[in-house]
Design a protein around this motif. Structure first.
Motif, mmCIF file in Angstrom:
data_model
loop_
_atom_site.group_PDB
_atom_site.id
_atom_site.type_symbol
_atom_site.label_atom_id
_atom_site.label_comp_id
_atom_site.label_asym_id
_atom_site.label_seq_id
_atom_site.Cartn_x
_atom_site.Cartn_y
_atom_site.Cartn_z
ATOM 1 N N LEU A 41 33.278 18.365 -37.869
ATOM 2 C CA LEU A 41 33.635 18.981 -36.595
ATOM 3 C C LEU A 41 34.411 17.997 -35.723
ATOM 4 C CD1 LEU A 41 30.192 20.654 -35.830
ATOM 5 C CD2 LEU A 41 32.324 21.883 -36.335
ATOM 6 N N PRO A 42 35.555 18.425 -35.171
ATOM 7 C CA PRO A 42 36.228 17.541 -34.204
ATOM 8 C C PRO A 42 35.394 17.421 -32.938
ATOM 9 C CG PRO A 42 37.295 19.694 -34.278
ATOM 10 C CD PRO A 42 36.250 19.699 -35.356
ATOM 11 N N LEU A 43 35.759 16.503 -32.068
ATOM 12 C CA LEU A 43 35.058 16.394 -30.799
ATOM 13 C C LEU A 43 35.303 17.664 -29.996
ATOM 14 C CD1 LEU A 43 35.740 12.687 -29.777
ATOM 15 C CD2 LEU A 43 33.608 13.679 -30.626
ATOM 16 N N TYR A 44 34.209 18.246 -29.492
ATOM 17 C CA TYR A 44 34.326 19.518 -28.782
ATOM 18 C C TYR A 44 35.092 19.356 -27.467
ATOM 19 C CZ TYR A 44 33.466 23.519 -25.946
ATOM 20 O OH TYR A 44 33.676 24.593 -25.130
ATOM 21 N N SER A 45 35.921 20.332 -27.188
ATOM 22 C CA SER A 45 36.589 20.455 -25.887
ATOM 23 C C SER A 45 36.724 21.935 -25.582
ATOM 24 C CB SER A 45 37.984 19.813 -25.927
ATOM 25 O OG SER A 45 38.752 20.215 -24.796
ATOM 26 N N SER A 46 36.619 22.290 -24.323
ATOM 27 C CA SER A 46 36.776 23.692 -23.942
ATOM 28 C C SER A 46 38.193 24.202 -24.224
ATOM 29 C CB SER A 46 36.438 23.883 -22.460
ATOM 30 O OG SER A 46 37.281 23.087 -21.649
ATOM 31 N N ASP A 47 39.126 23.289 -24.500
ATOM 32 C CA ASP A 47 40.472 23.713 -24.878
ATOM 33 C C ASP A 47 40.448 24.558 -26.146
ATOM 34 O OD1 ASP A 47 41.454 22.323 -22.725
ATOM 35 O OD2 ASP A 47 42.199 20.626 -23.892
ATOM 36 N N TYR A 48 39.402 24.380 -26.970
ATOM 37 C CA TYR A 48 39.289 25.133 -28.223
ATOM 38 C C TYR A 48 38.750 26.551 -28.010
ATOM 39 C CZ TYR A 48 39.807 20.762 -30.924
ATOM 40 O OH TYR A 48 40.265 19.597 -31.485
ATOM 41 N N ASP A 49 38.188 26.828 -26.845
ATOM 42 C CA ASP A 49 37.442 28.074 -26.676
ATOM 43 C C ASP A 49 38.297 29.322 -26.894
ATOM 44 O OD1 ASP A 49 35.250 26.556 -26.170
ATOM 45 O OD2 ASP A 49 34.979 27.178 -24.084
ATOM 46 N N ALA A 50 39.558 29.263 -26.534
ATOM 47 C CA ALA A 50 40.423 30.437 -26.665
ATOM 48 C C ALA A 50 40.762 30.730 -28.122
ATOM 49 C CB ALA A 50 41.703 30.238 -25.863
ATOM 50 N N ASP A 51 40.697 29.709 -28.973
ATOM 51 C CA ASP A 51 41.038 29.880 -30.390
ATOM 52 C C ASP A 51 40.253 28.863 -31.211
ATOM 53 O OD1 ASP A 51 42.185 30.643 -32.763
ATOM 54 O OD2 ASP A 51 44.062 29.543 -32.423
ATOM 55 N N TYR A 52 39.000 29.222 -31.540
ATOM 56 C CA TYR A 52 38.127 28.281 -32.248
ATOM 57 C C TYR A 52 38.724 27.910 -33.604
ATOM 58 C CZ TYR A 52 33.570 26.967 -30.338
ATOM 59 O OH TYR A 52 32.562 26.341 -29.666
ATOM 60 N N PRO A 53 38.701 26.629 -33.958
ATOM 61 C CA PRO A 53 39.204 26.213 -35.266
ATOM 62 C C PRO A 53 38.251 26.659 -36.377
ATOM 63 C CG PRO A 53 38.207 24.361 -34.145
ATOM 64 C CD PRO A 53 38.222 25.495 -33.162
ATOM 65 N N PRO A 54 38.733 26.680 -37.637
ATOM 66 C CA PRO A 54 37.889 27.127 -38.756
ATOM 67 C C PRO A 54 36.570 26.362 -38.863
ATOM 68 C CG PRO A 54 40.168 26.920 -39.468
ATOM 69 C CD PRO A 54 40.104 26.364 -38.074
ATOM 70 N N GLU A 55 36.594 25.055 -38.580
ATOM 71 C CA GLU A 55 35.361 24.269 -38.684
ATOM 72 C C GLU A 55 34.309 24.750 -37.690
ATOM 73 O OE1 GLU A 55 38.867 21.415 -39.429
ATOM 74 O OE2 GLU A 55 38.363 23.057 -38.047
ATOM 75 N N GLY A 56 34.755 25.055 -36.483
ATOM 76 C CA GLY A 56 33.826 25.543 -35.460
ATOM 77 C C GLY A 56 33.290 26.919 -35.797
ATOM 78 N N ARG A 57 34.159 27.807 -36.285
ATOM 79 C CA ARG A 57 33.717 29.148 -36.654
ATOM 80 C C ARG A 57 32.731 29.100 -37.821
ATOM 81 N NH1 ARG A 57 39.267 30.322 -36.026
ATOM 82 N NH2 ARG A 57 39.519 30.531 -38.279
ATOM 83 N N SER A 58 33.016 28.268 -38.809
ATOM 84 C CA SER A 58 32.111 28.160 -39.966
ATOM 85 C C SER A 58 30.747 27.634 -39.549
ATOM 86 C CB SER A 58 32.720 27.238 -41.031
ATOM 87 O OG SER A 58 33.893 27.796 -41.567
ATOM 88 N N PHE A 59 30.747 26.662 -38.626
ATOM 89 C CA PHE A 59 29.484 26.111 -38.159
ATOM 90 C C PHE A 59 28.669 27.170 -37.432
ATOM 91 C CE2 PHE A 59 26.911 23.951 -34.925
ATOM 92 C CZ PHE A 59 26.121 23.165 -35.753
ATOM 93 N N LYS A 60 29.304 27.891 -36.532
ATOM 94 C CA LYS A 60 28.593 28.938 -35.790
ATOM 95 C C LYS A 60 28.064 30.017 -36.739
ATOM 96 C CE LYS A 60 30.141 30.480 -31.827
ATOM 97 N NZ LYS A 60 29.045 30.134 -30.900
ATOM 98 N N GLU A 61 28.851 30.404 -37.715
ATOM 99 C CA GLU A 61 28.408 31.419 -38.674
ATOM 100 C C GLU A 61 27.199 30.937 -39.467
ATOM 101 O OE1 GLU A 61 31.845 32.274 -41.002
ATOM 102 O OE2 GLU A 61 32.880 33.301 -39.345
ATOM 103 N N ALA A 62 27.191 29.653 -39.843
ATOM 104 C CA ALA A 62 26.057 29.110 -40.592
ATOM 105 C C ALA A 62 24.783 29.135 -39.755
ATOM 106 C CB ALA A 62 26.369 27.689 -41.056
ATOM 107 N N ILE A 63 24.894 28.812 -38.464
ATOM 108 C CA ILE A 63 23.737 28.880 -37.577
ATOM 109 C C ILE A 63 23.268 30.328 -37.453
ATOM 110 C CG2 ILE A 63 22.928 28.561 -35.196
ATOM 111 C CD1 ILE A 63 23.267 25.918 -36.630
ATOM 112 N N GLU A 64 24.200 31.228 -37.219
ATOM 113 C CA GLU A 64 23.853 32.637 -37.012
ATOM 114 C C GLU A 64 23.270 33.285 -38.259
ATOM 115 O OE1 GLU A 64 27.521 34.191 -35.571
ATOM 116 O OE2 GLU A 64 27.424 32.989 -33.719
ATOM 117 N N ASN A 65 23.669 32.824 -39.441
ATOM 118 C CA ASN A 65 23.158 33.377 -40.689
ATOM 119 C C ASN A 65 21.815 32.787 -41.103
ATOM 120 O OD1 ASN A 65 25.340 35.118 -41.032
ATOM 121 N ND2 ASN A 65 26.530 33.602 -42.177
ATOM 122 N N SER A 66 21.322 31.824 -40.339
ATOM 123 C CA SER A 66 20.021 31.211 -40.618
ATOM 124 C C SER A 66 18.937 31.915 -39.804
ATOM 125 C CB SER A 66 20.044 29.720 -40.243
ATOM 126 O OG SER A 66 21.020 29.017 -40.981
#
Length: 198
Positions: free
Chosen positions: A42-67
């Motif tokens: 995961l890159p260092l988080y910044s709110s600049d990403y919020d409008a268009d989450y990168p694939p790494e961020g989306r995959s991480f969130k999906e893994a949490i949500e699927n647990s």
């Protein structure tokens, strides 16, 4: 069977907390299925990403949500949460209104060579998880003083008392996950619509 995603708060190749994770999985009760959720890409988080989450961020969130539940196994750095782990928590909780940790039954455990065994990190993490509406296993607390003569690289534990304590912790965590996610408890925290039965 409950799907448990676990986070290891260290990127070190020889992490003692990775070794601890192997022991915890070996000693866990039947009915828990474990998958590591990587955090090092995961890159260092910044709110600049919020409008268009990168694939790494989306995959991480999906893994949490699927647990069904989350287990955090982490060292303590400078009396606090390791930066890589806090960064992952920030990714999973954003963009605002899409907190992936909400209602996920969570356990926190960590190993350290020192006597206080990650107690301060865990205290800091509890404050973060409380804000994120993640139910926490509050007892038993588990602050592990790591001894390389006790823990094998394969997850074996040669000290009977340590093995018994870690088995007990995992049994309590499994029971906690089941309680939080109980489908037949009206108004229970596991309900997606807690007031639907009122």
């Amino acid at each position: 069977t409950y799907k448990i995603g676990y986070l290891i708060g260290s990127l070190a190749s020889g992490s003692i907390n990775r070794t601890l994770s192997k022991a915890l999985i070996r000693l866990a009760p039947d009915g828990l299925e474990f998958t590591e959720i990587p955090i090092g890409n995961l890159p260092l988080y910044s709110s600049d990403y919020d409008a268009d989450y990168p694939p790494e961020g989306r995959s991480f969130k999906e893994a949490i949500e699927n647990s069904d539940g989350i287990l955090i196994i982490s060292p303590e750095y400078n009396r606090s949460i390791p930066g890589v782990l806090k960064n992952a928590i920030d990714w999973g909780s954003r963009p605002w209104g899409t907190n992936s940790f909400a209602r996920k039954p969570t356990g926190i455990i960590g190993a350290s060579p020192g006597n206080i065994g990650t107690a301060v990190m865990q205290s800091s993490m509890r404050a973060v998880l409380s804000f994120l509406d993640a139910p926490q296993l509050n007892s038993p607390e588990a602050y592990v003083k790591f001894d390389r003569s006790v823990f094998g690289d394969d997850g074996s534990v040669s000290d009977e008392q340590t093995e018994s304590f870690l088995r007990h912790y995992m049994e309590e965590y499994g029971a906690f996950v089941a309680r939080v996610l109980a489908a037949d408890a009206p108004g229970h925290i596991g309900d997606r619509e807690p007031y639907a039965h009122a």
